[in-house]
Motif scaffolding. Structure first.
Motif, short mmCIF file in Angstrom:
data_model
loop_
_atom_site.label_atom_id
_atom_site.label_comp_id
_atom_site.label_asym_id
_atom_site.label_seq_id
_atom_site.Cartn_x
_atom_site.Cartn_y
_atom_site.Cartn_z
N THR A 105 -1.69 14.78 -3.73
CA THR A 105 -2.38 13.54 -4.13
C THR A 105 -3.48 13.26 -3.12
N VAL A 106 -4.66 12.93 -3.62
CA VAL A 106 -5.80 12.60 -2.76
C VAL A 106 -6.19 11.16 -3.04
N CYS A 107 -6.40 10.38 -2.00
CA CYS A 107 -6.83 9.00 -2.19
C CYS A 107 -8.00 8.67 -1.29
N THR A 108 -8.85 7.78 -1.78
CA THR A 108 -10.00 7.30 -1.00
C THR A 108 -9.84 5.81 -0.77
N ILE A 109 -10.24 5.36 0.42
CA ILE A 109 -10.12 3.95 0.78
C ILE A 109 -11.51 3.43 1.11
N ILE A 159 0.84 -1.21 0.00
CA ILE A 159 0.00 0.00 0.00
C ILE A 159 0.87 1.25 0.00
N LYS A 160 1.94 1.22 0.81
CA LYS A 160 2.84 2.37 0.90
C LYS A 160 3.50 2.63 -0.47
N GLU A 161 3.92 1.58 -1.13
CA GLU A 161 4.55 1.71 -2.45
C GLU A 161 3.56 2.29 -3.47
N TYR A 162 2.32 1.82 -3.42
CA TYR A 162 1.29 2.31 -4.36
C TYR A 162 1.01 3.80 -4.13
N LEU A 163 0.87 4.21 -2.86
CA LEU A 163 0.55 5.61 -2.56
C LEU A 163 1.65 6.56 -3.00
N LEU A 164 2.90 6.14 -2.86
CA LEU A 164 4.03 7.02 -3.17
C LEU A 164 4.46 6.96 -4.63
N ALA A 165 3.82 6.06 -5.43
CA ALA A 165 4.16 5.97 -6.86
C ALA A 165 3.32 7.00 -7.63
N GLU A 166 3.91 8.12 -8.02
CA GLU A 166 3.17 9.22 -8.65
C GLU A 166 2.54 8.80 -9.98
N GLU A 167 3.23 7.93 -10.71
CA GLU A 167 2.74 7.59 -12.06
C GLU A 167 1.58 6.60 -12.04
N ASP A 168 1.36 5.88 -10.94
CA ASP A 168 0.32 4.86 -10.87
C ASP A 168 -0.95 5.49 -10.28
N LEU A 169 -1.96 5.79 -11.14
CA LEU A 169 -3.21 6.40 -10.69
C LEU A 169 -4.40 5.45 -10.86
N SER A 170 -4.11 4.17 -11.08
CA SER A 170 -5.19 3.19 -11.25
C SER A 170 -5.78 2.80 -9.90
N ASP A 203 -10.88 -6.48 2.65
CA ASP A 203 -10.53 -6.08 1.28
C ASP A 203 -10.78 -4.57 1.13
N LEU A 204 -9.73 -3.87 0.68
CA LEU A 204 -9.80 -2.41 0.51
C LEU A 204 -9.59 -2.04 -0.95
N ILE A 205 -10.45 -1.16 -1.46
CA ILE A 205 -10.24 -0.58 -2.79
C ILE A 205 -9.71 0.83 -2.59
N ILE A 206 -8.50 1.09 -3.08
CA ILE A 206 -7.88 2.41 -2.91
C ILE A 206 -7.81 3.09 -4.28
N SER A 207 -8.31 4.31 -4.34
CA SER A 207 -8.26 5.12 -5.56
C SER A 207 -7.52 6.41 -5.24
N LYS A 208 -6.84 6.97 -6.24
CA LYS A 208 -6.14 8.23 -5.98
C LYS A 208 -6.11 9.08 -7.25
N PHE A 209 -5.96 10.39 -7.05
CA PHE A 209 -5.82 11.32 -8.17
C PHE A 209 -4.92 12.47 -7.74
N ARG A 210 -4.35 13.14 -8.73
CA ARG A 210 -3.40 14.22 -8.48
C ARG A 210 -4.05 15.58 -8.67
N ILE A 211 -3.66 16.56 -7.82
CA ILE A 211 -3.99 17.97 -8.03
C ILE A 211 -2.65 18.67 -8.26
N ASP A 212 -2.28 18.80 -9.54
CA ASP A 212 -0.92 19.26 -9.87
C ASP A 212 -0.64 20.67 -9.37
N LYS A 213 -1.66 21.55 -9.43
CA LYS A 213 -1.43 22.93 -9.00
C LYS A 213 -1.03 23.02 -7.53
N LEU A 214 -1.53 22.09 -6.73
CA LEU A 214 -1.21 22.09 -5.30
C LEU A 214 -0.15 21.05 -4.94
#
Length: 730
Positions: free
Chosen positions: A319-323, A284-295, A305-316
Motif C-alpha cells: 500500500t502506498v499513501c501520500t500525505i 490515522i493508524k486505523e485508516y492506513l491499516l484498513a485495506e478496504e478503505d481507499l478513499s 490539516d492533512l489530506i491522506i490518499s492511498k492505493f494498493r499494488i496487489d502484485k507486491l
C-alpha cells in the motif's frame, strides 16, 4: 564365383528401409508472412529436425498444390479459415498457441523504468495480448501502449517494441526494438509431439531445452534486479526532495518507504518499522491499516490539516499513501494561479457566463461540456462576434487542464512576419532586434494548458506547415534555434471561414484541417437564437452597471427582429450605446442609433423571416458540416456515422481504398478476390496481407456496405456502399 542374392534377405531389407522411411513424419507449418514462417520452422527444427521433415508455407506466397502432411500447424485461427482450401481434407490441423520469444527480452532491459513505449502489432488484440504477456513475466515497469494500423494516439512515445512487425512502426519513433515473431508456445509443442506420436522419443529433450531457455532468462532478470537495487538508492534521494509525505508498507504494516517529509509529520521511522508503532494518532493508524478503505481522507494533526490518499499494488502486496499539508499546497497553488493571472494566461469565462436559454445555445453548451472532458483538439466554427473565444475559455476551465495556462492568439491581428516568432519563440540573435536571451513562444507559455488559435483560416501555407509539425510531433523549435522542445498543450482553433472550400482551393492544408478537427463545435449566430435577445440585453446592461435600465416593448421587439450581422458583439455595442445616450430610465425608439435600420428588419421589406424562425441544431459530432457550419444534406449524418464506425475499427483510408477498388472492378464487369485486393494495396499499404484484407472486408460487410458471396459473384457494393463511395469521391 558370385553368389546369387537371397530373395528373402532382399525382402527383409526392403521392409526395414520402408519402416525407416515411415518413421520420419512430415510437419507442415502455415503462417501469414514469410518472416514468421522462417521463425516457426527454425524453432521446430531445433527440436525435431532429426526425425521430422518440416515444410513451411505462408499466405504471402501462393500454394500451388494441396498441402500434404502428418500434421498441419496453423499460426492463427483466422489463418486456418483463410488457408483451409489449400490443405488436404485428410490432414489433421492444429491451431498453435503462440508466445513472445523470450530469447530477445534482454533487449528491453536497458529501457528506464516508467518509459512510455509503443507495442506495435498488426491488430489491437495481438498488441494487447503481447503487452499482457510481457507484464506476466515481470516487464511491468514500462508504460506499454498498444499501437496498430489506424489506432488513435492519445499518448506519444519515442521507443517502439514489436514482435516481427517492423514495417508498422511509426516513422517518428526514435528507437525500434524487434523481439522477433512470436513463437509456438510450449503447450502447443507438447500437443505436436502427441499428434506425431513422438512423446516418448522427444518429450524429455524438449523439456530440457525449454528449461535451459528459462534459466538463461532468469539470469538476465537477476542481473536486472541487482541494477534495480542500486537505482532504489537514487529513488530514495528523489523521494526525500518531494514536498508531500510518502509512505509505502506491506503485510501487516511493515514500512518499506518513509521519506523525509513523512518524518517531519509523524516523527522518525525507517524501513522495517511497523505503522502501528510509528503513528500515534489512532484514527490515522486505523485508516492506513484498513485495506478496504481507499478513499481520500482529511485528518487534523498537530494543528495542521492533512489530506491522506492511498492505493494498493496487489502484485507486491503493498500500500502506498501520500500525505499533503493543505496549507502548504494551497499556498503553492495560489502562487501559481497569481502568476498566471499576472501574465494574463487564464481563461476568463466559464459556461455560466454564456447567456441564453434557447435550444440551439443550450445544445452547443451541452456538447462543449462533453468535449471539454477529452484532451483532443477542437475546431470551433462561428461567424464573427458569436463568442468563439468565450466557448474556448469555458472549455478550458471545464477541462482537466484548468489549472494550467490558457493562451490565446488572433492570427488576423498579427502580421505574417511576426506570427512565427509569436508562436514558437526565438533564440538570442535570431534576427535584428531579437531580445537578449531570446523569448518564449506562446506554445511554450501554454505548456500543460490550452492554446486558443483564433481565425486559424488567416495563416499562410508556410505557417500551416510548421503548425502541422507541432501537432504531429508535440514539439517546437524556436526561430534561429536547433533544439526540439517538447510541449504538452491542447489546441482549440476557431474560424469564420469555409475551411473545406479553402482545402479544395489549395489555400489551407487538408492534413492540418483534419488534425485540428478532432472534435467540431458550431456556435450558432444570434439570428438563430432570437429568443435569447432579451436575456442577453439584461445580461449586458447588468455587466456594464445599468441593470435597472428598462427597454421599452417596441425597442425590444425591434431588437428581436434585427438580423444582427455582427452577432452578440454587435448587440453588446448597441447596449453600450443605450447606456451612453439614454437620459431617462427607459430606452425608447428615439434612442436607437441613426444607422440602426440600415441592415435591420426594415431593410428586408419589413419582415425578417429567417430570424423569426429559430432552427434546431443537431449534435455537430453526429452530422458533417462544411467549414461554413451549414449542414450540407440530410444524408450527411448517415455518411458521417459510417466514417466514425470505420474509424473505431481501424484506418479509414484503408476501408475507403477497398470500397473504391471494389467499385472499379464491378464497373469493369470483373470480380475481385482478397488476394487481388492485397496485391493492389501493396504500394499504398505494404503491411496488408491477405489475412488482414479479410478482416477489413468483414468490417465492411458488418456495416452492410458490401456483400460477399462465393463463386463468380464475389464482393459487391451494397446500395448504401455505393452512395458512401460516391459521397467520398465528390
Amino acid at each position: 564365383m558370385n553368389q546369387l542374392a537371397d530373395p528373402s534377405v532382399d525382402l527383409l531389407l526392403n521392409q526395414r528401409n520402408s519402416n525407416f522411411i515411415k518413421e520420419r513424419k512430415k510437419l507442415a507449418i502455415v503462417t501469414g508472412s514469410e518472416a514468421t514462417k522462417e521463425t516457426l520452422c527454425s524453432q521446430m527444427k531445433y527440436y525435431l529436425e532429426d526425425c521430422v521433415d518440416i515444410e513451411g508455407y505462408s499466405e504471402e506466397v501462393m500454394v500451388k498444390d494441396p498441402i500434404q502432411a502428418d500434421l498441419v500447424v496453423m499460426s492463427s485461427k483466422i489463418l486456418s479459415e483463410e488457408m483451409a482450401e489449400y490443405v488436404s481434407p485428410e490432414c489433421p490441423v492444429l491451431i498453435a498457441k503462440r508466445s513472445l520469444n523470450i530469447e530477445n527480452i534482454e533487449k528491453l532491459f536497458g529501457i528506464p523504468k516508467g518509459t512510455s513505449v509503443f507495442f506495435v502489432n498488426d491488430i489491437k488484440e495481438n498488441a494487447v495480448g503481447c503487452i499482457e504477456a510481457l507484464q506476466e513475466i515481470g516487464i511491468d515497469y514500462l508504460e506499454l501502449i498498444p499501437y496498430y494500423p489506424g489506432c488513435r494516439i492519445y499518448r506519444n512515445a519515442n521507443i517502439a517494441v514489436t514482435a516481427g512487425e517492423m514495417a508498422l512502426v511509426p516513422d517518428h519513433v526514435e528507437k525500434a526494438i524487434d523481439l522477433g515473431a512470436r513463437i509456438i508456445d510450449i503447450s502447443s509443442i507438447v500437443e505436436i509431439l502427441k499428434l506425431l506420436d513422438l512423446m516418448d522419443q522427444k518429450l524429455s529433450l524438449v523439456s530440457e531445452k525449454y528449461k535451459e531457455t528459462m534459466i538463461r532468462f532468469s539470469n538476465h532478470l537477476y542481473h536486472l534486479f541487482n541494477e534495480a537495487s542500486s537505482m532504489n538508492q537514487y529513488l530514495a534521494r528523489i523521494l526525500n526532495q518531494i514536498n508531500d509525505g510518502i509512505i509505502a508498507y506491506y503485510g501487516s504494516g511493515i514500512i518499506s518507504i518513509f521519506n523525509e517529509k513523512s518524518r517531519e509529520i509523524f516523527g522518525a521511522a525507517s524501513a522495517g518499522d511497523l505503522i502501528h508503532n510509528v503513528i500515534a494518532d489512532s484514527s490515522i493508524k486505523e485508516y492506513l491499516l484498513a485495506e478496504e478503505d481507499l478513499s481520500d481522507r482529511l485528518f487534523r494533526l498537530n494543528q495542521e490539516d492533512l489530506i491522506i490518499s492511498k492505493f494498493r499494488i496487489d502484485k507486491l502486496d503493498t500500500t502506498v499513501c501520500t500525505i499533503k499539508n493543505t496549507k502548504e499546497n494551497k499556498d503553492i497553488e495560489v502562487k501559481l494561479r497569481q502568476d498566471l493571472i499576472r501574465k494574463g494566461y487564464i481563461g476568463k469565462y466559464r459556461f455560466s457566463d454564456i447567456a441564453g436559454n434557447s435550444t440551439v445555445i443550450s445544445d452547443a453548451v451541452h456538447i462543449a461540456k462533453k468535449l471539454a472532458k477529452s484532451d483532443l483538439n477542437i475546431l470551433i466554427y462561428g461567424e464573427s462576434g458569436v463568442g468563439k473565444e468565450l466557448f474556448a475559455s469555458a472549455i478550458h476551465n471545464e477541462s482537466l487542464r484548468n489549472r494550467g495556462p490558457f493562451v490565446a492568439i488572433n492570427f488576423s491581428a498579427i502580421s505574417e512576419d511576426l506570427i512565427e516568432s509569436e508562436l514558437f519563440g526565438y533564440e538570442e540573435g535570431a534576427f535584428t532586434g531579437a531580445k537578449k536571451g531570446g523569448r518564449l513562444g506562446i506554445f511554450e507559455q501554454a505548456n500543460q494548458g490550452t492554446i486558443f488559435l483564433d481565425e486559424i483560416g488567416d495563416i499562410s501555407l508556410r505557417i500551416q506547415a510548421r503548425l502541422l509539425r507541432v501537432l504531429q510531433e508535440k514539439e517546437i523549435r524556436r526561430v534561429g534555434g536547433s533544439e526540439n522542445i517538447p510541449i504538452d498543450v491542447r489546441v482549440i482553433a476557431a474560424t469564420n471561414k469555409n475551411l473545406v472550400q479553402m482545402c479544395r482551393d489549395g489555400s489551407f492544408r487538408e492534413d492540418l484541417y483534419h488534425r485540428l478537427k478532432k472534435f467540431y463545435l458550431k456556435v450558432p449566430p444570434l439570428r438563430e437564437r432570437c429568443q435569447d435577445i432579451e436575456v442577453l440585453v439584461h445580461h449586458f446592461l447588468k455587466k456594464h452597471g445599468r441593470g435597472r435600465l428598462q427597454i421599452s416593448a417596441e425597442v425590444m421587439e425591434t431588437l428581436r427582429m434585427n438580423r444582427w450581422n455582427g452577432n452578440v458583439r454587435e448587440l453588446e455595442n448597441v447596449m453600450e450605446y443605450f447606456i451612453a445616450v439614454c437620459d431617462t430610465g427607459t430606452v425608447r425608439m428615439s434612442d436607437l442609433p441613426e444607422d440602426f435600420f440600415d441592415e435591420s428588419v426594415m431593410g428586408h421589406g419589413g419582415q425578417n423571416t429567417e430570424s423569426a424562425t429559430v432552427r434546431g441544431i443537431q449534435n455537430p459530432m453526429m452530422i458533417d458540416h462544411d467549414a461554413s457550419g451549414i449542414q450540407t444534406r440530410n444524408d450527411d449524418a448517415e455518411y458521417t456515422t459510417y466514417s466514425e464506425a470505420l474509424c473505431q475499427r481501424g484506418n479509414l483510408e484503408e476501408y475507403l481504398f477497398f470500397l473504391k477498388l471494389i467499385k472499379e472492378y464491378t464497373d469493369r464487369g470483373q470480380t475481385i478476390s482478397r488476394k487481388t485486393m492485397a496485391e493492389d494495396a501493396k504500394n499504398r499499404f505494404p503491411y496488408l496481407t491477405e489475412e488482414r484484407v479479410r478482416k477489413r472486408t468483414d468490417d465492411l460487410q458488418a456495416l452492410k456496405l458490401i456483400t460477399k458471396s462465393a463463386g463468380r459473384v464475389g464482393m459487391r457494393l451494397t446500395i448504401n456502399g455505393l452512395k458512401y463511395v460516391n459521397y467520398n469521391t465528390q
